[in-house]
Enzyme design. Structure first.
Site, mmCIF file in Angstrom:
data_model
loop_
_atom_site.group_PDB
_atom_site.id
_atom_site.type_symbol
_atom_site.label_atom_id
_atom_site.label_comp_id
_atom_site.label_asym_id
_atom_site.label_seq_id
_atom_site.Cartn_x
_atom_site.Cartn_y
_atom_site.Cartn_z
ATOM 1 N N HIS A 132 -10.153 -4.257 -0.602
ATOM 2 C CA HIS A 132 -10.283 -2.971 0.092
ATOM 3 C C HIS A 132 -11.378 -2.182 -0.626
ATOM 4 C CE1 HIS A 132 -9.098 1.141 1.246
ATOM 5 N NE2 HIS A 132 -8.368 0.623 2.211
ATOM 6 N N ASP A 203 -4.884 -4.418 -7.613
ATOM 7 C CA ASP A 203 -4.586 -3.438 -6.568
ATOM 8 C C ASP A 203 -3.316 -3.902 -5.855
ATOM 9 O OD1 ASP A 203 -4.391 -1.836 -4.355
ATOM 10 O OD2 ASP A 203 -6.401 -2.269 -3.575
ATOM 11 N N GLN A 206 -0.855 -3.130 -1.033
ATOM 12 C CA GLN A 206 -0.139 -3.898 -0.026
ATOM 13 C C GLN A 206 0.965 -4.744 -0.644
ATOM 14 O OE1 GLN A 206 -0.514 -3.672 3.273
ATOM 15 N NE2 GLN A 206 -2.245 -2.274 3.148
ATOM 16 N N LYS A 229 2.647 3.613 1.356
ATOM 17 C CA LYS A 229 2.835 2.300 1.973
ATOM 18 C C LYS A 229 4.221 1.730 1.659
ATOM 19 C CE LYS A 229 -2.120 1.310 1.782
ATOM 20 N NZ LYS A 229 -2.447 1.466 3.212
ATOM 21 N N CYS A 365 -11.365 -1.005 6.239
ATOM 22 C CA CYS A 365 -11.837 -0.583 4.909
ATOM 23 C C CYS A 365 -12.157 -1.788 4.025
ATOM 24 C CB CYS A 365 -10.807 0.316 4.228
ATOM 25 S SG CYS A 365 -10.504 1.866 5.076
#
Length: 407
Positions: A132, A203, A206, A229, A365
């Site tokens: 992302h 990261d 998700q 999220k 993104c």
């Protein structure tokens, strides 16, 4: 012709996860709309709504400042939330948990407070092609500031071994791609990275939603995610960092409560984690997210994820019957990304929106990854345990109608 098919055992009762009971916790869900955009942001459970309302209506106090009872209670709740996050990701200490505005700010904090003082000209930051923009742009910025170089990596572990060298200082990779749903092998990646004394930044925006994570066992140096999220509020994020790394880092933002003392000549910064939390925090957000984390303890998250995988398999089996469909997502993922040949993805989104079906389209993104996939955008359907078979059936029915209009 797309036809429905049964989904065996999809709603079988489980003492730890009952799909309809779980769904009932989300007030935004109703029979008129279908929400399939959870990878962008998850819907919010009643626990979050209630806790946030209670803070604003009954206990609007600040934290780590005043000594009245409401303020002390708010401070205690923030400390509890920090410990809940540490437990969630298996950090060694709650002092390794920093509150930020989101995963984006968390990664920028790493880039500016850890990487910028460290990097020298010609040092290298390896970044996977899955990322992302939030896990790419901060590294491009700090590379420009320091003369370092960003090195593109496909996410294949064998290629990573060939890219690593004494110049490598940082490797940045997602836990789970927001485009393809692919999950890199973090255990192997971590082992390779630390053979070269580099630092691993993950990261988890998700991944934390769908996969258990043990930052200690995986030897992850920095880990970031956004709470919105994971059923939580917007405008709140988490940065995990190994204590030794956080202690050596200089502060990035200056302001109230991140210092022990100050004068016009100098200041002494606070201890962890507070030295990175200048100013009044997002108190309502943290209070609400703490309620979410406590609420999640009442559900078997593994069973919930298994249910979501079954639902995704059902959706993809129906989508596979459409002519001229091209998938970009991996099979074992709650994210389904695709295009229909000769139909623009945004046209599909507009027609589905008219039928109260929420999906995501566009470059997601992740422009470099889209370029690698050979497209300029795609349709993304993302599922969560609050979705059900009826959601999928309505989506498939309306997608069929949309395609008939557009071809």
């Amino acid at each position: 012709m797309v036809t429905g098919m049964g989904l065996p055992d999809l709603n079988l009762p489980n003492k730890h996860f009952l799909p309809e009971q779980f769904r009932a916790n989300f007030p935004a869900l109703n029979s008129e709309s279908v929400y399939l955009d959870s990878a962008a942001t998850a819907l919010k459970p009643q626990a979050l709504v209630d806790a946030t309302l209670a803070y604003y209506a009954q206990n609007t106090a600040t934290a780590k400042r005043s000594l009245h009872q409401d303020a002390l209670q708010v401070t205690a709740t923030i400390d509890k939330a920090r410990q809940n996050v540490a437990d969630l990701i298996n950090a060694k200490s709650s002092a390794e948990i920093i509150w930020t505005r989101g995963a984006t700010e968390s990664i920028n904090l790493i880039a500016q407070s850890y990487a910028r003082p460290l990097l020298q000209p010609d040092d290298e930051i390896i970044v996977s092609e899955l990322e992302h923009h939030s896990n790419l742009l901060p590294w491009l910025i700090v590379a420009e500031q320091t003369g370092a170089k960003v090195v593109k990596w496909s996410s294949d572990v064998n290629e990573l071994s060939s890219l690593m060298s004494a110049k490598t200082k940082i490797v940045a990779v997602t836990q789970m791609s927001n485009v393809t749903g692919f999950c890199p092998d973090l255990a192997t990646i971590s082992n390779i990275v630390h053979q070269y004394d580099a630092v691993l930044v993950v990261d988890g925006a998700q991944g934390v939603v769908h996969h258990a994570i043990n930052v200690n066992q995986l030897d992850i140096d920095f880990y970031a995610f956004s709470t919105h999220k994971l059923y939580g509020p917007t405008g709140l994020g988490v940065l995990y960092g190994k204590k030794a790394l956080l202690e050596q880092m200089s502060v990035w933002h200056g302001g109230g409560k991140m210092l022990k003392s100050a004068s016009f000549d100098d200041f002494i910064q606070e201890d962890l984690p507070y030295k990175f939390e200048a100013g009044t925090p997002n108190i309502a957000g943290i209070v609400g997210f703490n309620a979410v984390l406590e609420w999640l303890k009442s559900w078997d998250n593994k069973q919930a994820e298994n249910y979501t995988k079954q639902l995704t398999y059902y959706a993809k089996s129906l989508l596979s019957q459409f002519a001229d469909i091209q998938f970009y997502s991996v099979d074992d993922s709650p994210i389904i990304t695709f295009n229909i040949n000769n139909i623009h993805h945004n046209d599909i989104a507009i027609l589905l929106s008219e039928q109260n079906i929420a999906i995501r389209t566009g470059e997601l993104c992740a422009q470099p990854l889209m370029n690698k996939l050979g497209c300029h955008g795609a349709v993304r359907v993302s599922l969560m345990p609050y979705n059900n078979q009826q959601d999928v059936d309505k989506f498939i029915l309306e997608l069929k109608s949309a395609i008939e209009i557009l071809v």
